[in-house]
Design an enzyme around this catalytic site. Structure first.
Site, short mmCIF file in Angstrom:
data_model
loop_
_atom_site.label_atom_id
_atom_site.label_comp_id
_atom_site.label_asym_id
_atom_site.label_seq_id
_atom_site.Cartn_x
_atom_site.Cartn_y
_atom_site.Cartn_z
N GLU A 111 -2.78 2.81 -2.20
CA GLU A 111 -3.16 4.14 -1.72
C GLU A 111 -2.11 4.71 -0.77
O GLU A 111 -1.87 5.93 -0.75
CB GLU A 111 -4.52 4.08 -1.04
CG GLU A 111 -5.64 3.85 -2.05
CD GLU A 111 -7.01 3.77 -1.41
OE1 GLU A 111 -7.86 4.60 -1.73
OE2 GLU A 111 -7.21 2.85 -0.57
N GLU A 131 -10.63 -2.80 -5.37
CA GLU A 131 -11.66 -2.74 -4.33
C GLU A 131 -13.07 -3.02 -4.85
O GLU A 131 -13.87 -3.65 -4.16
CB GLU A 131 -11.64 -1.36 -3.65
CG GLU A 131 -10.52 -1.18 -2.63
CD GLU A 131 -9.25 -0.62 -3.25
OE1 GLU A 131 -8.39 -0.14 -2.49
OE2 GLU A 131 -9.09 -0.69 -4.50
#
Length: 248
Positions: A111, A131
């Site tokens: 990210e 995640e």
């Protein structure tokens, strides 16, 4: 900018800053100290705009958020947007940001790379967002930046099905724009920074700013930025030099 960083290695040049994520014992996992130190870098670059190059150390960009810290976070921490606030600030820096990705860039590390304006990679790069395997979601930008970068089908494969892209796959979907041997990666990042640095800094900053405004703000935002540039000294200097070269 403070020089006593513990999680970053920082090299300063007149037109750029090179920041290396440096927690090799945990594959450059992003912890609260690294977040805090990156905020200090951002504050400096907001006051004195320069190109930012982000890279890792020891053949790893960033393996993700520090799971030991992440495990202890609760709802209030999520609502504070610890990582998303930083990555948004990096994305909004006045001058372009280059992520030079070597090895793993997973979870929060991926990210962080998505927040950059440019992503270039070594042929060892691996990018993904695992995640959901840890019982959380990629809430620091992947759920909206990644689809804009690679399209919804590939983004959903990465986010919902745990797909990890290698360098060739990342290049094929335009998540990265260049792939190099690991030893050549930083030189390539600086070569890209050299090309950016040859442009007029104010024009570059305004182009980046207007590029990211909502669609409803075009073309007014474009015209306002252009009006400012049409009165700038650099516009006259650079255009005069261009016309003089044409006469030769």
């Amino acid at each position: 900018m403070p020089r006593g960083f513990t999680t970053l290695l920082v090299e300063r040049r007149p037109d750029r800053v090179h920041v290396q994520l440096n927690r090799p014992a945990v594959r450059n996992a992003i912890d609260q100290t690294m977040i805090d130190e990156l905020h200090l870098v951002c504050a400096d670059l907001e006051q004195d705009p320069r190109i930012l190059i982000l890279s890792g150390t020891n053949g790893v960009f960033a393996s993700g958020a520090d799971i030991a810290q992440l495990r202890e976070r609760r709802a209030e921490d999520a609502l504070n947007g610890i990582n998303s606030t930083l990555f948004g600030r990096i994305a909004r820096l006045p001058m372009p940001v280059i992520a030079a990705i070597d090895g793993w860039a997973l979870g929060g590390g991926a990210e962080l790379a998505y927040a950059a304006d440019f992503r270039i990679a070594s042929d060892t790069a691996r990018l993904g967002n695992p995640e959901t395997a840890l019982g959380i979601i990629p809430a620091a930008g992947a759920l909206w930046r990644l689809a804009a970068l690679v399209g919804e089908p590939v983004a959903k494969e990465i986010i919902l099905a745990g797909r990890i892209l290698n360098a060739a796959e990342a290049l094929a979907v335009h998540l990265v724009t260049e792939v190099h041997e690991p030893a050549a990666l930083l030189a390539a990042a600086h070569a890209l920074a050299d090309r950016i640095a040859q442009q007029d800094p104010l024009a570059t900053q305004l182009a980046k700013e207007v590029f990211h405004v909502p669609a409803t703000e075009h073309p007014l935002a474009d015209n306002l930025a252009q009006a400012r540039l049409f009165e700038s000294e650099q516009k006259f200097t650079r255009m005069t030099a261009f016309l003089e070269r044409k006469k030769r």
